[in-house]
Design a protein around this motif. Structure first.
Motif, mmCIF file in Angstrom:
data_model
loop_
_atom_site.group_PDB
_atom_site.id
_atom_site.type_symbol
_atom_site.label_atom_id
_atom_site.label_comp_id
_atom_site.label_asym_id
_atom_site.label_seq_id
_atom_site.Cartn_x
_atom_site.Cartn_y
_atom_site.Cartn_z
ATOM 1 N N LEU B 85 0.861 -1.191 0.000
ATOM 2 C CA LEU B 85 0.000 0.000 0.000
ATOM 3 C C LEU B 85 0.890 1.231 0.000
ATOM 4 O O LEU B 85 1.892 1.276 0.723
ATOM 5 C CB LEU B 85 -0.897 0.014 1.240
ATOM 6 N N LEU B 86 0.533 2.223 -0.814
ATOM 7 C CA LEU B 86 1.307 3.456 -0.829
ATOM 8 C C LEU B 86 1.041 4.199 0.484
ATOM 9 O O LEU B 86 -0.097 4.517 0.795
ATOM 10 C CB LEU B 86 0.886 4.329 -2.015
ATOM 11 N N ASN B 94 -5.666 4.014 -2.604
ATOM 12 C CA ASN B 94 -4.900 2.796 -2.826
ATOM 13 C C ASN B 94 -5.713 1.761 -3.591
ATOM 14 O O ASN B 94 -5.186 1.065 -4.456
ATOM 15 C CB ASN B 94 -4.422 2.209 -1.494
ATOM 16 N N LEU B 97 -5.808 2.521 -7.295
ATOM 17 C CA LEU B 97 -4.487 2.873 -7.841
ATOM 18 C C LEU B 97 -4.319 2.474 -9.309
ATOM 19 O O LEU B 97 -3.796 3.242 -10.114
ATOM 20 C CB LEU B 97 -3.386 2.200 -7.003
ATOM 21 N N LYS B 127 -4.948 6.629 6.283
ATOM 22 C CA LYS B 127 -3.689 6.208 5.666
ATOM 23 C C LYS B 127 -3.377 4.783 6.141
ATOM 24 O O LYS B 127 -3.791 4.389 7.235
ATOM 25 C CB LYS B 127 -2.548 7.138 6.094
ATOM 26 N N ARG B 143 -7.950 -3.855 -3.674
ATOM 27 C CA ARG B 143 -7.222 -3.300 -4.821
ATOM 28 C C ARG B 143 -7.077 -4.369 -5.920
ATOM 29 O O ARG B 143 -7.237 -4.090 -7.109
ATOM 30 C CB ARG B 143 -5.842 -2.830 -4.355
#
Lengths: 244, 242
Positions: B85-86, B94, B97, B127, B143
């Motif tokens: 995950l960024l 995310n 993405l 986050k 994702r």
């Protein structure tokens, strides 16, 4: 607590300074005590402020220009192998040259005024900014790049959405270094040739044996550098991911 | 999603001049879970990365083909042990993405449905650092589902989780990825026994297919036949190491 410890450290330094002056009995024109310097500072506050303003302008412009140039260079280097082959050795070479030696040349080319000092500040911070941001861009976690690849990401969007954000903490540490270096560059420029700025004032005071004024100008520069560092530190806190 | 194809990977891999794996053939049944079980260093991750079209550092001699004859590597979704995950992006960012990286407009309704399905609706704007390990892996699964690819490659995605979270994630993933061709690379015999519709053990000597338990996957953690299979798989792994 942080302010208290800073205050205690300052008082301690002043105490040692005064102690040396009292114990050695050095005359005022060799080593003035803190009280004398404070008095001189207050008497000359407008003179010092005027020169400090000049230096501050040089430093801030230098910092901005150097950061922009450094960021652009790092992006180009990260994006193209050819740029790395051609430009990287040159970059290291310019850093190997003592910037101090270039100062007279810059004064010759850019004149006595603002721009030769800005150029000095830019030269001195360009490398730390470029190399820290470039390192950050080249050290993207491999897993992110793998993931992007399975998502058929274009090179451009990988740079924009992954590599640049991942490199921002490195850029932030480069900028924090630059905030400390930039004033050094500007002052060297002023020493070599100028009629304004704190560097000029220090030389002038030194030449006339006004050591107290020299100290006052120097301490002003020190305080300015610390303030600048604090401001840059705060401004880059989000980039550095301090709260993350 | 387009119909999930079956996959065949056959060939050998070398790193410099050392053989990583000798010629082998691995079949992934269309729309089913295949578990590739093995110890570390036998090249099972390399097999997965070859299918994904990722850098492996090994030289692969052979071919990877889909049963429908179409290219493979642009139809895979990839999930690793690290959730990837960024850290600067929110949960919602995310999850979407992939579309953003391709310069497409993400389907926000679909994204929100998937986030809800993964029970992450209260964490949309958080986050990754604010989430637990299990929550983070659920974001990674969302994702993966958002990519909506017929082939899904899982590289030990649950191995860093605690036992309870791992079992939960196995159930969730099994249900969410139904109908896709899934390759799960794992070193955990229990995981292979719970999830595999076909199970292959990979050792230095090559591939050994094993019979999966009869119950439909995901099998219950205390299902007797599943536990027996787990034991048999572990025995196979240990024998081979000896």
């Amino acid at each position: 607590m942080r302010y208290l410890s800073a205050l205690a450290a300052t008082l301690f330094a002043l105490l040692i300074w005064q102690g040396i002056v009292t114990l050695t009995g050095l005359p005022k024109f060799i080593l003035p005590g803190p009280a004398v310097v404070a008095e001189t500072w207050w008497q000359n506050r407008w003179l010092i402020a005027e020169h400090a303003w000049i230096t501050a302008v040089e430093v801030v412009i230098g910092l901005a220009v150097g950061t922009v140039l450094g960021v652009i260079t790092a992006l180009q280097l990260a994006n193209s192998r050819a740029a790395r082959v051609l430009v990287q050795p040159m970059l290291v070479f310019t850093q190997a040259l003592p910037v101090f030696a270039l100062a007279p040349l810059l004064t010759l080319w850019l004149g006595y005024g603002l721009w030769s000092k800005v150029a000095m500040a830019v030269l001195i911070i360009y490398f730390p900014i470029t190399s820290s941001f470039f390192d950050g861009l080249m050290r993207t976690p491999a897993g992110f790049l793998d993931l992007a690849r399975t998502m058929q990401a274009s090179k451009r969007s990988v740079l924009w959405y992954i590599r640049i954000p991942a490199a921002l903490p490195s850029l932030a540490s480069g900028m924090r270094l630059a905030a400390v270096y930039a004033p050094i560059g500007a002052v060297i420029g002023e020493w070599v040739g100028s009629s304004q700025g704190l560097g000029y004032l220090m030389l002038l005071a030194n030449g006339r044996a006004k050591t107290d004024l020299m100290f006052a100008a120097m301490l002003t520069l020190g305080v300015f550098s610390i303030l600048l560092h604090m401001i840059v530190r705060r401004a880059t806190a989000r980039m550095a991911g301090d709260g993350r | 999603m387009t119909r999930a194809p079956g996959l065949t990977i056959s060939g050998s891999a070398k790193i410099d001049d050392a053989t990583l794996f000798a010629p082998l053939t691995l079949n992934l049944d269309a729309g089913a879970w295949t578990c590739l079980l093995g110890g570390s260093g036998v090249g099972k991750t390399t097999v997965l990365r070859l299918i994904a079209g990722l850098e492996t550092g090994a030289k692969f001699l052979g071919q990877i083909t889909a049963s429908d004859g179409l290219p493979v590597s642009d139809r895979v979704a990839y999930m690793a042990q690290d959730d990837l995950l960024l850290p600067w992006a929110t949960v919602a960012q995310n999850v979407s993405l992939g579309a953003r990286l391709r310069g497409e407009k993400p389907d926000l309704d679909r994204r929100d449905r998937l986030i809800k399905r993964m029970r992450l609706q209260d964490h949309m704007t958080k986050k990754p650092s604010e989430l637990s390990g299990g929550q983070r892996q659920r974001v990674a699964l969302a994702r993966t589902l958002m990519e909506d690819r017929p082939i899904v490659l899982l590289d030990e995605p649950f191995s860093a989780l605690d036992a309870r979270t791992r079992a939960d994630m196995q159930d969730l993933a099994a249900e969410a990825l139904v109908g896709r061709t899934v390759l799960l690379v794992t070193h955990d015999p229990g995981e292979a026994a719970r999830l595999g519709q076909s199970i292959v053990v990979m050792t230095e000597h090559g591939l050994t297919p094993c019979d999966p338990p009869h119950a439909p996957a995901p099998r219950s953690v205390d299902d007797l036949e599943t536990l027996e299979t787990q034991g048999a798989l572990l025995r196979l792994l240990r024998e081979d190491a000896a």
